[in-house]
Design an enzyme around this catalytic site. Structure first.
Site, short mmCIF file in Angstrom:
data_model
loop_
_atom_site.label_atom_id
_atom_site.label_comp_id
_atom_site.label_asym_id
_atom_site.label_seq_id
_atom_site.Cartn_x
_atom_site.Cartn_y
_atom_site.Cartn_z
CD GLN A 23 -1.66 -2.38 1.57
OE1 GLN A 23 -0.54 -2.63 1.98
NE2 GLN A 23 -2.60 -3.32 1.46
NE ARG A 53 -6.42 -0.07 16.21
CZ ARG A 53 -6.24 -1.36 16.48
NH1 ARG A 53 -6.50 -2.27 15.56
NH2 ARG A 53 -5.78 -1.73 17.65
CG ASP A 108 -0.33 -4.45 10.87
OD1 ASP A 108 0.71 -5.12 10.82
OD2 ASP A 108 -0.73 -3.76 9.91
CD GLU A 126 -4.74 -2.95 4.83
OE1 GLU A 126 -4.82 -4.18 4.61
OE2 GLU A 126 -3.68 -2.30 4.78
CG HIS A 127 -5.15 -3.41 10.29
ND1 HIS A 127 -5.40 -4.74 10.06
CD2 HIS A 127 -4.04 -3.10 9.56
CE1 HIS A 127 -4.48 -5.21 9.23
NE2 HIS A 127 -3.65 -4.24 8.90
CD GLU A 134 -4.35 -7.38 5.83
OE1 GLU A 134 -3.90 -7.04 6.95
OE2 GLU A 134 -3.64 -7.93 4.96
CE1 TYR A 156 -4.08 -8.53 9.78
CE2 TYR A 156 -1.97 -7.75 10.60
CZ TYR A 156 -2.78 -8.12 9.55
OH TYR A 156 -2.28 -8.08 8.28
#
Length: 660
Positions: A198, A501, A503, A534-535, A556, A559
């Protein structure tokens, strides 16, 4: 100085000391770049862009160019240093050995590093022709057996870019890579590698050969973005999980893992998403003949009179193929006298806002700008252009940048880092929505009434545009923000957004780098082309406005939910990533992928990766869920449709919704 001030983290010594940390992420102590013997500031007569902007011209030798590029491509992943490199119009390097890269002499050959942007200053990409390669290689985890270590590979090859360049590709390994038993940088003749994930766009490039976008040994990759570019030969995608290509020309496209989307691409492969593709595989490609709305990124170039100017392209509709024109019909050529050129080491929010109020456009030179109040961009058609991943960070819980509800504002090429105390929003487009819509962390539940009163309906031919805007919550330091990007205006274009955000990196944890939403859209007629989110801890993208359109979405799920109880949307398991609010009656999205990797060893589920109202005017195509690793997974692709994505890289697809 606040505990999370970037000025407290300036480089502290010379030499890189790299170490592998948990998860295979490479960390490094800050370093100092040795001074280059050449004077690489702006040419005489140009404005002073500061020490982090370098201008290369044909008086530089090939060795000098390669030495300099190697001196700025070794920033660690969360460095506070930034670099912008410009090539003046000309031809660089020799093409004599193009058929045998291993023995070619006199080529430009360097890797592209974190926070490094390399751009040509020609009116068209071929005005700067590089015989050689500026390439990106995966992280090499196992030098002796690289094929046995596919991760992290290119999964963290973020925050770098190239634009407005022509390449005659001649690539070979560089620096320490050349000494490895199996060098990553080996490429076939007439091929260049750009193995990224990304926030690493290629724009306005002319590759006169082949382009590969994954590692030599098949390492993982999670990119990427290509726009307004031409690749004469083959683009080989290999292990790339997803990729979005817009308004370009390609010779041949080879490969694809889960979600490959094309819009307005001459030579794009035919749509085969969800169709049998042989060897028990299914198709993963979706092609649109045109892109509904485009506005290319503003760029610096050398005009015929020798002046540096910024070309600000006009918005267009129904586009396809490349458009490299700098004619008046294609956009506005803006003199640098009309810009304020900001420098992070001297400027504050107050000094920059003063210039914006006076009617100046804005160039943010490379650096980290600490802002105790937001930059306010309120005048129509204002251009805000960041160079070399110029970064904004709020210091008092404020937003970093706020626009007015004025047509034609274009914000491009900036990175925004959340900080502490928590910000309600980091980038705000248009006026705040009325209290009846201000649902805070409950945006996705679809309460409220129509959106006709949100903002003023402007001419859609001159949209507010965000281009290459990248937001991080955690990573460089602890950061907190409820919403990363909030769009309240109508007729807005979001072109290549990554809201992340963190990870990994610094300040990472469920209670540390908190962020509910990556993107919240309250305005009508908002278009997103290339949306990566993401996240985040709740609905990652929330669409409240009518007549929204997304072309390509990658996400995604977080996590790190510690338990199902901690990650539950009312009586619904987990949170959908892409959430169209219940009241919305017209919305379209094409090419969506939502992935899971719950790494705490708990069987955590989300009911679906995509959640939309069941109404005829809300239509979606080419959707997939993917189980990447860990435990738990995604029960349905969209609403209650689609098989579970649980275990063993499961990747169920839904071709269209509603299904009939």
């Amino acid at each position: 100085m606040t505990p999370h001030s970037p000025r407290a983290r300036r480089r502290v010594g010379a030499g890189i000391t790299a170490a592998l940390i948990a998860g295979g992420v490479v960390a490094a102590l800050p370093t100092s770049v040795a001074a280059h013997p050449r004077d690489h500031g702006a040419p005489a007569g140009d404005p002073d862009f500061g020490p982090n902007v370098t201008f290369i011209d044909e008086t530089w030798s090939t060795d000098e160019i390669n030495e300099f590029l190697d001196s700025v491509n070794d920033e660690p992943e969360f460095s506070q240093d930034r670099h912008q490199v410009f090539f003046e119009p000309g031809v660089y390097g020799s093409a004599a050995g193009e058929d045998d890269p291993a023995t070619a002499e006199g080529i430009i050959n360097a890797e592209l590093g974190y926070y490094e942007s390399v751009d040509g200053l020609g009116a068209v990409p071929g005005d700067v022709l590089i015989n050689g390669a500026i390439h990106v290689e995966p992280h090499v985890e196992c030098p002796d057996t690289p094929w046995a270590c596919q991760g992290p590979g290119s999964l963290t090859r973020f925050w770098r870019s190239m634009a407005n360049l022509g390449f005659n590709p001649i690539q070979r390994p560089t620096a320490e890579d050349a000494e490895r038993p199996f060098p990553a940088g080996v490429a076939e003749p007439h091929q260049m590698r750009y193995a990224v994930s990304q926030a690493a766009p290629l724009r306005r490039v002319d590759v006169r050969g082949d382009l590969t976008v994954f590692g030599r040994f098949g390492e993982y990759a999670s990119g990427g973005y290509l726009a307004n570019s031409r690749v004469e030969g083959t683009i080989t995608t290999g292990s790339q999980q997803q990729w979005y290509t817009r308004d370009s020309e390609v010779g041949t496209w080879d490969g694809g893992v889960w979600n490959m989307v094309f819009s307005g691409v001459d030579g794009a492969p035919a749509t085969d998403f969800g169709q049998p593709a042989g060897n028990d595989a299914v198709g993963v490609k979706t092609s649109l003949g045109t892109t509904p709305v485009t506005r290319e990124k503003p760029f610096l170039y050398r005009a015929d009179d020798g002046e540096l100017r910024v070309f600000a392209p006009h918005a267009r509709t129904g586009t396809s193929g490349v458009n490299w024109s700098t004619d008046a019909a294609a956009g506005d050529s803006l003199r640098l006298d009309d810009f304020y050129i900001a420098r992070a080491e001297r400027d504050t929010a107050a000094s920059i806002n003063r210039k914006l109020r006076q009617g100046k456009h804005l160039i943010l030179t490379p650096g980290v700008y600490e802002l105790n109040r937001p930059l306010r961009v309120t005048r129509p058609d204002t251009v805000v252009l960041g160079l070399g991943y110029a970064s904004l960070t709020p210091t008092r819980g404020n937003a970093a940048l706020v626009t007015g509800d004025a047509p034609g504002i274009h914000v491009a090429g900036i990175t925004v880092d959340a900080n502490v105390p928590e910000s309600e929003v980091l980038v705000q487009v248009g006026k705040k929505c009325p209290p009846s819509w201000a649902k805070g962390r409950g945006h996705g539940h679809g309460h409220g009434h129509g959106h006709a009163h949100l903002g003023h309906h402007r001419d859609g031919d001159d949209p507010i545009t965000l281009t290459d805007v990248f937001v991080r919550v955690g990573g460089p330091w602890v950061g907190k923000a409820v919403t990363s990007i909030e769009v309240n205006s109508d007729d807005v274009l979001l072109d290549h957004i990554w809201a992340w955000r963190g990870d990994h990196g610094n300040g990472i944890g469920w209670e540390d780098n908190t962020g509910a939403h990556g993107v919240v859209v309250n305005g009508d007629h908002v278009t997103a082309t290339g949306l990566f989110v993401e996240h985040y801890q709740e609905n990652q993208t929330v669409w409240n406005g009518e007549d929204g359109l997304t072309v390509f979405y990658q996400s995604e799920l977080p996590y790190d939910p510690p338990s199902q109880e901690a990650w539950t949307d009312g009586d619904r398991l987990g949170y959908a990533s892409y959430r169209v609010a219940d009241h919305v009656r017209r919305h379209e999205a094409v090419g969506l992928g939502v992935y899971s990797y719950f790494w705490n060893g708990v069987d955590i589920r989300t009911e679906s990766g995509i959640q939309v109202p069941e109404t005829p005017g809300v239509t979606l195509r080419s959707m997939t869920s993917v189980f990447l690793n860990g435990s738990g997974g995604i029960n349905h692709v969209i609403n209650t449709t689609g098989a579970p994505a649980v275990g063993s890289f499961a990747s169920p697809q839904v071709i269209a919704y509603p299904t009939s």
